[in-house]
Motif scaffolding. Structure first.
Motif, PDB file in Angstrom:
ATOM      1  N   THR A   1      -3.664 -11.725   0.671  1.00  0.00           N
ATOM      2  CA  THR A   1      -3.082 -10.426   0.960  1.00  0.00           C
ATOM      3  C   THR A   1      -3.176 -10.143   2.450  1.00  0.00           C
ATOM      4  OG1 THR A   1      -3.780  -9.653  -1.219  1.00  0.00           O
ATOM      5  CG2 THR A   1      -3.242  -7.965   0.407  1.00  0.00           C
ATOM      6  N   SER A   2      -2.065  -9.743   3.040  1.00  0.00           N
ATOM      7  CA  SER A   2      -2.056  -9.406   4.467  1.00  0.00           C
ATOM      8  C   SER A   2      -2.720  -8.058   4.684  1.00  0.00           C
ATOM      9  CB  SER A   2      -0.620  -9.362   4.988  1.00  0.00           C
ATOM     10  OG  SER A   2       0.066  -8.266   4.400  1.00  0.00           O
ATOM     11  N   LEU A   3      -3.071  -7.781   5.917  1.00  0.00           N
ATOM     12  CA  LEU A   3      -3.691  -6.506   6.274  1.00  0.00           C
ATOM     13  C   LEU A   3      -2.767  -5.337   5.939  1.00  0.00           C
ATOM     14  CD1 LEU A   3      -6.135  -5.090   7.569  1.00  0.00           C
ATOM     15  CD2 LEU A   3      -4.990  -5.333   9.774  1.00  0.00           C
ATOM     16  N   SER A   4      -1.478  -5.470   6.208  1.00  0.00           N
ATOM     17  CA  SER A   4      -0.542  -4.376   5.932  1.00  0.00           C
ATOM     18  C   SER A   4      -0.395  -4.141   4.428  1.00  0.00           C
ATOM     19  CB  SER A   4       0.817  -4.642   6.575  1.00  0.00           C
ATOM     20  OG  SER A   4       1.390  -5.820   6.069  1.00  0.00           O
ATOM     21  N   LYS A   5      -0.376  -5.207   3.630  1.00  0.00           N
ATOM     22  CA  LYS A   5      -0.284  -5.058   2.176  1.00  0.00           C
ATOM     23  C   LYS A   5      -1.585  -4.465   1.615  1.00  0.00           C
ATOM     24  CE  LYS A   5       2.392  -5.545  -1.301  1.00  0.00           C
ATOM     25  NZ  LYS A   5       3.610  -4.745  -1.330  1.00  0.00           N
ATOM     26  N   LEU A   6      -2.715  -4.836   2.199  1.00  0.00           N
ATOM     27  CA  LEU A   6      -3.996  -4.270   1.789  1.00  0.00           C
ATOM     28  C   LEU A   6      -4.030  -2.771   2.078  1.00  0.00           C
ATOM     29  CD1 LEU A   6      -6.828  -4.689   0.633  1.00  0.00           C
ATOM     30  CD2 LEU A   6      -7.590  -5.235   2.950  1.00  0.00           C
ATOM     31  N   LYS A   7      -3.529  -2.376   3.231  1.00  0.00           N
ATOM     32  CA  LYS A   7      -3.463  -0.955   3.599  1.00  0.00           C
ATOM     33  C   LYS A   7      -2.618  -0.196   2.576  1.00  0.00           C
ATOM     34  CE  LYS A   7      -3.509   2.773   6.255  1.00  0.00           C
ATOM     35  NZ  LYS A   7      -4.574   3.728   6.109  1.00  0.00           N
ATOM     36  N   GLU A   8      -1.489  -0.788   2.180  1.00  0.00           N
ATOM     37  CA  GLU A   8      -0.614  -0.173   1.183  1.00  0.00           C
ATOM     38  C   GLU A   8      -1.349  -0.008  -0.160  1.00  0.00           C
ATOM     39  OE1 GLU A   8       3.251  -1.796  -1.115  1.00  0.00           O
ATOM     40  OE2 GLU A   8       3.413  -1.823   1.080  1.00  0.00           O
ATOM     41  N   LEU A   9      -2.072  -1.045  -0.582  1.00  0.00           N
ATOM     42  CA  LEU A   9      -2.848  -0.974  -1.821  1.00  0.00           C
ATOM     43  C   LEU A   9      -3.925   0.108  -1.738  1.00  0.00           C
ATOM     44  CD1 LEU A   9      -3.716  -2.067  -4.618  1.00  0.00           C
ATOM     45  CD2 LEU A   9      -5.151  -3.722  -3.398  1.00  0.00           C
ATOM     46  N   LEU A  10      -4.625   0.155  -0.609  1.00  0.00           N
ATOM     47  CA  LEU A  10      -5.677   1.167  -0.450  1.00  0.00           C
ATOM     48  C   LEU A  10      -5.100   2.579  -0.436  1.00  0.00           C
ATOM     49  CD1 LEU A  10      -8.035  -0.654   2.075  1.00  0.00           C
ATOM     50  CD2 LEU A  10      -8.436  -0.243  -0.367  1.00  0.00           C
ATOM     51  N   GLU A  11      -3.920   2.766   0.114  1.00  0.00           N
ATOM     52  CA  GLU A  11      -3.265   4.083   0.091  1.00  0.00           C
ATOM     53  C   GLU A  11      -2.951   4.491  -1.349  1.00  0.00           C
ATOM     54  OE1 GLU A  11      -2.435   6.561   2.332  1.00  0.00           O
ATOM     55  OE2 GLU A  11      -3.766   5.456   3.677  1.00  0.00           O
ATOM     56  N   MET A  12      -2.643   3.504  -2.195  1.00  0.00           N
ATOM     57  CA  MET A  12      -2.342   3.787  -3.599  1.00  0.00           C
ATOM     58  C   MET A  12      -3.583   4.234  -4.370  1.00  0.00           C
ATOM     59  SD  MET A  12       0.868   3.627  -4.106  1.00  0.00           S
ATOM     60  CE  MET A  12       0.864   3.731  -5.895  1.00  0.00           C
ATOM     61  N   MET A  13      -4.770   3.990  -3.817  1.00  0.00           N
ATOM     62  CA  MET A  13      -6.009   4.417  -4.476  1.00  0.00           C
ATOM     63  C   MET A  13      -6.092   5.938  -4.569  1.00  0.00           C
ATOM     64  SD  MET A  13      -7.613   1.723  -5.314  1.00  0.00           S
ATOM     65  CE  MET A  13      -7.150   0.033  -5.007  1.00  0.00           C
ATOM     66  N   LYS A  14      -5.273   6.640  -3.802  1.00  0.00           N
ATOM     67  CA  LYS A  14      -5.263   8.109  -3.835  1.00  0.00           C
ATOM     68  C   LYS A  14      -4.492   8.631  -5.047  1.00  0.00           C
ATOM     69  CE  LYS A  14      -5.706   8.513   1.156  1.00  0.00           C
ATOM     70  NZ  LYS A  14      -5.087   8.954   2.408  1.00  0.00           N
ATOM     71  N   GLN A  15      -3.743   7.750  -5.704  1.00  0.00           N
ATOM     72  CA  GLN A  15      -2.954   8.114  -6.875  1.00  0.00           C
ATOM     73  C   GLN A  15      -3.809   8.017  -8.140  1.00  0.00           C
ATOM     74  OE1 GLN A  15       0.184   9.229  -6.500  1.00  0.00           O
ATOM     75  NE2 GLN A  15      -0.107   8.924  -4.301  1.00  0.00           N
ATOM     76  N   PRO A  16      -3.382   8.654  -9.230  1.00  0.00           N
ATOM     77  CA  PRO A  16      -4.096   8.481 -10.500  1.00  0.00           C
ATOM     78  C   PRO A  16      -4.109   6.994 -10.895  1.00  0.00           C
ATOM     79  CG  PRO A  16      -2.515  10.285 -10.640  1.00  0.00           C
ATOM     80  CD  PRO A  16      -2.275   9.591  -9.327  1.00  0.00           C
ATOM     81  N   THR A  17      -5.102   6.598 -11.675  1.00  0.00           N
ATOM     82  CA  THR A  17      -5.266   5.195 -12.056  1.00  0.00           C
ATOM     83  C   THR A  17      -4.019   4.639 -12.739  1.00  0.00           C
ATOM     84  OG1 THR A  17      -7.638   5.557 -12.275  1.00  0.00           O
ATOM     85  CG2 THR A  17      -6.766   3.567 -13.264  1.00  0.00           C
TER      86      THR A  17
END
Length: 119
Positions: A90-106
């Motif tokens: 996983t690239s850094l930019s894709k990881l950032k996108e995934l981590l931003e999704m952590m703010k959403q409901p499971t």
């Protein structure tokens, strides 16, 4: 584009994860025994190269590949006992996108992860 050092990359990821934990979007799993869980971080010059945390029923581990800007992400669903599909490395930019999704409901996060796997 600016090239980041490994130290800078680890600093960014640690900051992003710390911010999510501080805002109560995720629950970090600490070194040793904590809240009925065993887990550990691998420490490297002041930064964690392996980070483990929980988001709802998901158990997520992010491992940094030495000397690169790539990560290995493992996502387990504790309810069904299965690993969710995620494209690695996983690239850094894709990881950032995934981590931003952590703010959403499971449920929204799981849908996002499944959509990424089908691409």
């Amino acid at each position: 584009m600016i090239a980041l050092s490994n130290e800078d990359i680890l600093f960014l990821v640690n900051k992003w994860v710390s911010d999510l934990a501080r805002e109560n979007y995720i629950n970090p799993v600490f070194n040793g025994y904590h809240n009925g869980q065993n887990g550990s971080y691998t420490k490297s010059p002041g930064f964690y190269t392996s980070i483990r945390f929980e988001k709802g029923d998901l158990d997520i581990c992010i491992d940094h590949h030495d000397e690169s800007d790539q990560f290995k992400v493992t996502i387990l669903n504790d309810v069904v006992g299965e690993q969710l599909a995620w494209v690695n490395p996983t690239s850094l930019s894709k990881l950032k996108e995934l981590l931003e999704m952590m703010k959403q409901p499971t449920s929204v996060l799981v849908k996002y992860i499944n959509e990424q796997a089908s691409r």
